[in-house]
Design an enzyme around this catalytic site. Structure first.
Site, PDB file in Angstrom:
ATOM      1  N   SER A 141       0.770  -0.983   0.109  1.00  0.00           N
ATOM      2  CA  SER A 141       0.014   0.107   0.153  1.00  0.00           C
ATOM      3  C   SER A 141       0.825   1.267   0.047  1.00  0.00           C
ATOM      4  O   SER A 141       2.072   1.232   0.523  1.00  0.00           O
ATOM      5  CB  SER A 141      -0.798   0.021   1.231  1.00  0.00           C
ATOM      6  N   TYR A 155      -2.229  -1.556  10.393  1.00  0.00           N
ATOM      7  CA  TYR A 155      -2.431  -1.751   8.859  1.00  0.00           C
ATOM      8  C   TYR A 155      -1.119  -0.832   8.323  1.00  0.00           C
ATOM      9  O   TYR A 155      -0.579  -1.568   7.705  1.00  0.00           O
ATOM     10  CB  TYR A 155      -3.416  -0.987   8.502  1.00  0.00           C
ATOM     11  N   ALA A 157       1.874  -0.415   9.624  1.00  0.00           N
ATOM     12  CA  ALA A 157       2.918  -1.376  10.296  1.00  0.00           C
ATOM     13  C   ALA A 157       3.139  -2.492   9.392  1.00  0.00           C
ATOM     14  O   ALA A 157       4.096  -2.969   8.791  1.00  0.00           O
ATOM     15  CB  ALA A 157       2.857  -1.481  11.703  1.00  0.00           C
ATOM     16  N   LYS A 159       2.064  -3.021   6.295  1.00  0.00           N
ATOM     17  CA  LYS A 159       2.014  -2.866   4.888  1.00  0.00           C
ATOM     18  C   LYS A 159       3.690  -2.420   4.790  1.00  0.00           C
ATOM     19  O   LYS A 159       4.155  -2.749   3.780  1.00  0.00           O
ATOM     20  CB  LYS A 159       1.182  -1.687   4.360  1.00  0.00           C
TER      21      LYS A 159
END
Length: 262
Positions: A141, A155, A157, A159
């Site tokens: 992402s 999230y 961390a 990605k």
């Protein structure tokens, strides 16, 4: 991009980016191994693909569980025996603020968004060796390089960890000709996004993106299939931004940027 005769394994295949990638690959002749935890969605997907004449093998799996991944890979080995492209697309979004994120939520998001991709890649190396494509694409992402506006700290961390996993796996597996890359999508208009973000906020995102639109899952799918194809044969360990130019924005909209110079 021609995937005729190739086998493409996709986690999170029943929805979002994973589903768009499965459809696009199947249209060019690929056999799809659809890995997802939603048995009902998998069955719907299977019926749709069969009706279109596309080859599909649905496999129910909880990628947050190493044992479940191992069982799913064993099923793939018995049924097909090789994978030409693995796409790690499965993931969930956390919504809490930093100080209110619980340990349980932190572990849940990392187990699915990061550990699950590690388990799938690690367990599928023998299948990738047996294939001719020998490519892996991890769906990270833009949040991996910045922060997530839709997800929480877990999230972001997870990605960011996905990019570390991509680089390290690319280095270790290069001697076997297995390429490992990542895509870093910006704001993608999936069903999950539409449910999570009110329409007014979605319009604000459009105003921020230099190319003036949300990404569609198909935009990301096309880049995934490029990285998995022979056209990218000398690309490994890379992270491709697909964000409509959003990473160019420093905090103000283009209109604000332009107005300040008039």
């Amino acid at each position: 991009m021609d995937y005729d005769g190739k086998t493409v394994a996709i986690t999170g295949a029943a929805s979002g980016i994973g589903h768009a990638t499965a459809q696009m690959a199947a249209q060019t002749g690929a056999r799809i191994i659809a890995l997802d935890r939603d048995a009902g969605a998998l069955e719907t997907m299977r019926a749709d693909f069969v009706a279109r004449g596309w080859a599909i093998t649905p496999v129910e799996v909880d990628i947050g569980s190493e044992a479940s991944v191992r069982a799913a890979v064993e099923q793939c080995m018995a049924a097909i025996g090789r994978v030409d492209l693995l796409v790690n697309s499965a993931g969930i979004v956390s919504r809490g603020m930093f100080e209110t994120t619980t340990g349980e939520e932190w572990q849940r998001v990392l187990s699915i968004n990061l550990s699950g991709s590690f388990f799938c890649l690690q367990q599928m190396v023998p299948l990738l060796r047996a294939g001719t494509g020998r490519a892996v694409v991890n769906v990270a992402s833009l949040a991996a390089k910045r922060v997530s506006y839709t997800g929480g700290v877990s999230y972001t961390a997870a990605k960011a960890g996905m990019l570390g996993l991509t680089r390290h796996a690319a280095f270790e597996l290069a001697h076997e000709g297995i390429r490992v890359n990542a895509v870093c999508p910006g704001p993608v208009l999936t069903a999950m996004t539409q449910q999570a973000i009110p329409e007014e906020e979605r319009r604000k995102v459009v105003a921020m993106v230099p190319l003036g639109d949300w990404l569609r899952p198909q935009d990301v799918a096309a880049s995934i299939l490029f990285l998995g194809s022979p056209a990218a044969r000398m690309i490994t360990g890379a992270a491709l931004d697909i964000d409509g130019g959003l990473s160019l924005v420093t905090g103000a909209s283009f209109e604000s940027y332009r107005n300040s110079r008039q």
